[in-house]
Write an enzyme that holds these catalytic residues in place. Structure first.
Site, PDB file in Angstrom:
ATOM      1  N   THR A  18      74.534 114.761  34.839  1.00 51.33           N
ATOM      2  CA  THR A  18      74.991 114.246  33.549  1.00 51.33           C
ATOM      3  C   THR A  18      73.815 114.037  32.606  1.00 51.33           C
ATOM      4  O   THR A  18      73.920 114.196  31.399  1.00 51.33           O
ATOM      5  CB  THR A  18      75.728 112.892  33.741  1.00 51.33           C
ATOM      6  OG1 THR A  18      76.639 113.011  34.831  1.00 51.33           O
ATOM      7  CG2 THR A  18      76.470 112.480  32.496  1.00 51.33           C
ATOM      8  N   SER A 113      67.042 106.214  34.407  1.00 48.14           N
ATOM      9  CA  SER A 113      67.892 105.288  33.661  1.00 48.14           C
ATOM     10  C   SER A 113      68.102 103.964  34.390  1.00 48.14           C
ATOM     11  O   SER A 113      67.149 103.274  34.693  1.00 48.14           O
ATOM     12  CB  SER A 113      69.220 105.986  33.364  1.00 48.14           C
ATOM     13  OG  SER A 113      69.992 105.202  32.516  1.00 48.14           O
ATOM     14  N   HIS A 114      69.347 103.663  34.723  1.00 48.59           N
ATOM     15  CA  HIS A 114      69.695 102.372  35.317  1.00 48.59           C
ATOM     16  C   HIS A 114      69.561 102.384  36.840  1.00 48.59           C
ATOM     17  O   HIS A 114      69.813 101.365  37.471  1.00 48.59           O
ATOM     18  CB  HIS A 114      71.127 102.037  34.931  1.00 48.59           C
ATOM     19  CG  HIS A 114      72.048 103.182  35.238  1.00 48.59           C
ATOM     20  ND1 HIS A 114      72.043 104.326  34.474  1.00 48.59           N
ATOM     21  CD2 HIS A 114      72.915 103.382  36.234  1.00 48.59           C
ATOM     22  CE1 HIS A 114      72.905 105.190  34.992  1.00 48.59           C
ATOM     23  NE2 HIS A 114      73.440 104.650  36.065  1.00 48.59           N
ATOM     24  N   ASP A 277      68.989  98.675  29.776  1.00 46.69           N
ATOM     25  CA  ASP A 277      68.753  99.242  31.105  1.00 46.69           C
ATOM     26  C   ASP A 277      67.315  99.730  31.300  1.00 46.69           C
ATOM     27  O   ASP A 277      66.448  99.495  30.452  1.00 46.69           O
ATOM     28  CB  ASP A 277      69.749 100.374  31.375  1.00 46.69           C
ATOM     29  CG  ASP A 277      69.417 101.624  30.581  1.00 46.69           C
ATOM     30  OD1 ASP A 277      68.853 101.484  29.483  1.00 46.69           O
ATOM     31  OD2 ASP A 277      69.708 102.738  31.058  1.00 46.69           O
ATOM     32  N   ASP A 279      65.656 102.505  30.962  1.00 44.52           N
ATOM     33  CA  ASP A 279      64.976 103.282  29.922  1.00 44.52           C
ATOM     34  C   ASP A 279      65.390 102.891  28.511  1.00 44.52           C
ATOM     35  O   ASP A 279      65.032 103.577  27.544  1.00 44.52           O
ATOM     36  CB  ASP A 279      65.196 104.779  30.149  1.00 44.52           C
ATOM     37  CG  ASP A 279      66.660 105.172  30.091  1.00 44.52           C
ATOM     38  OD1 ASP A 279      67.506 104.331  30.453  1.00 44.52           O
ATOM     39  OD2 ASP A 279      66.962 106.298  29.668  1.00 44.52           O
ATOM     40  N   ASP A 281      68.322 102.807  26.880  1.00 47.30           N
ATOM     41  CA  ASP A 281      69.386 103.410  26.069  1.00 47.30           C
ATOM     42  C   ASP A 281      70.732 102.717  26.241  1.00 47.30           C
ATOM     43  O   ASP A 281      71.630 102.886  25.421  1.00 47.30           O
ATOM     44  CB  ASP A 281      69.481 104.933  26.304  1.00 47.30           C
ATOM     45  CG  ASP A 281      69.718 105.299  27.747  1.00 47.30           C
ATOM     46  OD1 ASP A 281      69.776 104.391  28.602  1.00 47.30           O
ATOM     47  OD2 ASP A 281      69.852 106.509  28.022  1.00 47.30           O
ATOM     48  N   ARG A 282      70.908 101.935  27.312  1.00 45.81           N
ATOM     49  CA  ARG A 282      72.179 101.223  27.487  1.00 45.81           C
ATOM     50  C   ARG A 282      72.090  99.804  26.959  1.00 45.81           C
ATOM     51  O   ARG A 282      70.991  99.248  26.849  1.00 45.81           O
ATOM     52  CB  ARG A 282      72.551 101.143  28.964  1.00 45.81           C
ATOM     53  CG  ARG A 282      72.853 102.479  29.560  1.00 45.81           C
ATOM     54  CD  ARG A 282      73.365 102.309  30.969  1.00 45.81           C
ATOM     55  NE  ARG A 282      73.779 103.619  31.470  1.00 45.81           N
ATOM     56  CZ  ARG A 282      74.582 103.821  32.497  1.00 45.81           C
ATOM     57  NH1 ARG A 282      75.052 102.786  33.158  1.00 45.81           N
ATOM     58  NH2 ARG A 282      74.912 105.029  32.866  1.00 45.81           N
ATOM     59  N   LYS A 376      71.681 107.499  23.110  1.00 46.65           N
ATOM     60  CA  LYS A 376      72.233 106.169  22.922  1.00 46.65           C
ATOM     61  C   LYS A 376      71.056 105.200  22.822  1.00 46.65           C
ATOM     62  O   LYS A 376      69.952 105.523  23.254  1.00 46.65           O
ATOM     63  CB  LYS A 376      73.181 105.814  24.047  1.00 46.65           C
ATOM     64  CG  LYS A 376      72.592 105.927  25.422  1.00 46.65           C
ATOM     65  CD  LYS A 376      73.707 105.959  26.459  1.00 46.65           C
ATOM     66  CE  LYS A 376      73.142 106.118  27.842  1.00 46.65           C
ATOM     67  NZ  LYS A 376      73.935 107.004  28.683  1.00 46.65           N
TER      68      LYS A 376
END
Ligand code: G1P
Ligand code: ZN
Length: 543
Positions: A18, A113-114, A277, A279, A281-282, A376
């Site tokens: 993804t 990411s997360h 998160d 990186d 973006d969340r 995001k």
């Protein structure tokens, strides 16, 4: 300094999911793994000769080593310049901005990411294109093609570049510019939001807690919230990036951000809470005792964005990923805005944003953003909420209550079954897909199926098509369940079950989500046989 070719062989499974390539850190550290993938990227984009790139990551374990490798390979492949965040740090949205601001040919974003970080956790690498957004499917397919046939990669013999010092240096014939990771991003935020109004809010005694979760947004949040906007010192919690996120799971949801949830539901809760998160973006938004689902946050932002200076002309359109709730659709319908439904993953918003068809988009997985970058953006969402609170003078709880009163409430929950046997998960999905045609008309847990399909998408701008994007089952009265397998996990399969029901009865807008969704949850299990097939009594994570 000499450039030379290193013979290599393809390594299995270097296929982006993804969001870029995610693997266990030890896989990334294995001989040739990173080098093969970087060379595959450079080959897929037509080589690096004379090109300029941005490089940075979320500071997780192996970030610094991986950056040195990428720098050497970029130089060996003839790149002209690479812009790097000091200490190798760049949040994903800041990297996206730097690519656009400096008009580079793309960028390498190092993050999982997360997902947790550390030598026994996860690592990732994503290539973003010149528009600042994640590589499109065509490009990730080309990268996979290159990785599957690679025979050698190009490397430069050189010393490490000192990333602790801001300034320029040369690596062979390539310039390396080490820059402050926050400056340009902070300047961009200032053009979008009413900083005077937000500072005024803090001056009037408004209190906030921001949990950076030991990840990359710490330096950004300290600068913007405390230094620039005047929030009290101590507003930013866990604000120093750590290579393993202090052993935590940097995913901003009520499960993993439980420290912040404790504060926001405690006796002396501040007015506003937020988290981001690994990186950056969340985002998670929470008021005093009031958690905002990402789907509701997107809808509420769509309804109020015009209060922020960067959006005062109104929105051009909105987009959400398919599993995201239909709450934003209701705002779009009321305001006469176009509303697009895309597959999961930010890369599908890029074409819509570039074409100006939308300037707000979001996902149920805590991602919200606009056309200011092509990713995001966690802190952007936080500043947007602060701007809305400052402009309306309302609390988070009141904003939500008013929103549901006006548009109805899309009760929403996502249930994740993690590390499921891959075979069991793919059989579950295949069986579901095989019976789609028979479902309409049947009832499960008292809910009648009206439509069932497997989501496919044709991009309205470039007309590319994407299939197999999750199974949707719609019920009478506006309820829906979506089944999808995660594309970001690194072990086994993760089954995601997205549950939703629309409620417009004003006396039923304040229930617990799981109570409001009880029938949909039961129907989902009956249809897919989750318990029987996985042997699990309950999901591992509910968000
Ligand atoms: C998950 C989220 C998706 C998001 C992606 C990257 O992907 O569900 O919305 O874009 O992480 O942050 P998944 O694991 O579901 O494929
Ligand atoms: Zn992220």
């Amino acid at each position: 300094m000499d450039a030379f070719d290193v013979p290599t062989q393809p390594i299995d499974g270097q296929k982006a999911g993804t969001s870029g390539l995610r693997r266990q850190t030890r896989d990334f550290m294995a001989p040739h793994f990173l080098e093969n993938y970087v060379q595959a990227i450079l080959n897929a984009i037509g080589g690096a000769h004379g090109k300029r790139f941005v490089v940075g990551g979320d500071g997780r374990y192996f970030n610094d080593r991986a950056i040195q490798v990428i720098l050497r390979m970029a130089a060996a492949n003839g790149a002209a310049e690479v812009i790097v965040g000091q200490n190798g740090i760049l949040s994903t949205p800041a990297a996206s901005h730097l690519i656009r601001l400096n008009k580079t040919d793309g960028g390498f974003v190092l993050s999982a990411s997360h997902n947790p970080g550390g030598i026994d956790a996860d690592f990732g690498l994503k290539f973003n294109m010149a528009n600042g957004g994640p590589a499109t499917e065509q490009v990730t397919d080309a990268i996979y093609q290159q990785a599957s046939t690679i025979a050698n990669y190009r490397m430069l013999e050189a010393q490490d570049i000192d990333l602790t010092q801001i300034g320029d240096s040369m690596l062979g014939d390539m310039r390396v510019r080490v820059i402050d990771p926050v400056d340009d991003y902070a300047a961009l935020m200032e053009t979008l939001f009413d900083f005077d109004a937000i500072s005024g809010l803090f001056r009037s005694g408004f209190r906030m807690a921001f949990d950076a979760m030991h990840a990359v947004t710490g330096p950004y949040a300290h600068r913007l919230l405390e230094e620039r906007l005047g929030a009290a010192q101590g507003t930013v919690l866990n604000g120093t990036p750590s290579p393993d996120f202090a052993g935590g799971h940097p995913d901003p949801n009520p499960i993993w951000a439980h420290e912040l949830m404790g504060i926001m539901t405690g006796p002396d809760a501040p007015d506003f809470g937020a988290a981001s998160d690994g990186d950056g973006d969340r985002n998670m938004i929470v008021g005093r005792g009031a958690y905002v689902t990402p789907s509701d946050s997107l809808a509420l932002i769509a309804a109020h964005a015009h209060v922020a200076p960067g959006y005062k002309a109104g929105l051009s359109g909105v987009a959400r990923s398919m599993p995201t709730s239909g709450a934003v659709d209701r705002v779009a319908a009321a305001k006469g805005l176009d509303c697009f439904e895309t597959p999961t993953g930010w890369k599908f918003f890029g074409a819509l944003l570039d074409a100006g068809k939308v300037n707000l988009c979001g996902e149920e997985s805590a991602g919200t953003g606009s056309d200011h970058v092509r990713e995001k953006d966690g802190l952007w969402a936080v500043l947007m909420w602060l701007n809305i609170i400052a402009a309306t003078g309302k609390s988070v709880g009141d904003l939500l209550a008013d929103h549901w009163q006006t548009y109805g409430r899309n009760y929403y929950s996502r249930h994740d079954y993690e590390a499921v046997d891959s075979q069991v998960a793919s059989t579950l999905m295949a069986d579901l897909s095989a019976k789609l045609a028979d479902l309409p008309g049947s009832a499960f847990a008292g809910l009648k199926v009206t439509e069932a399909d497997e989501f496919a998408y044709t991009d309205p701008v470039d007309h590319s098509t994407t299939t197999g994007q999750g199974i949707r089952i719609m019920f009478d009265g506006g309820a829906r369940v979506v089944f999808r397998l995660s594309g970001t996990g690194t072990q086994g399969a993760t089954l995601r079950v997205y549950l939703e029901r629309l409620e417009t009865d004003a006396s039923r807008l304040h229930m617990q989500a799981d109570d409001a969704l009880a029938a949909v949850i039961a129907a989902a299990d009956e249809i897919a046989g989750i318990r029987a097939r996985t042997g699990r009594d309950a999901p591992d994570v509910r968000t």
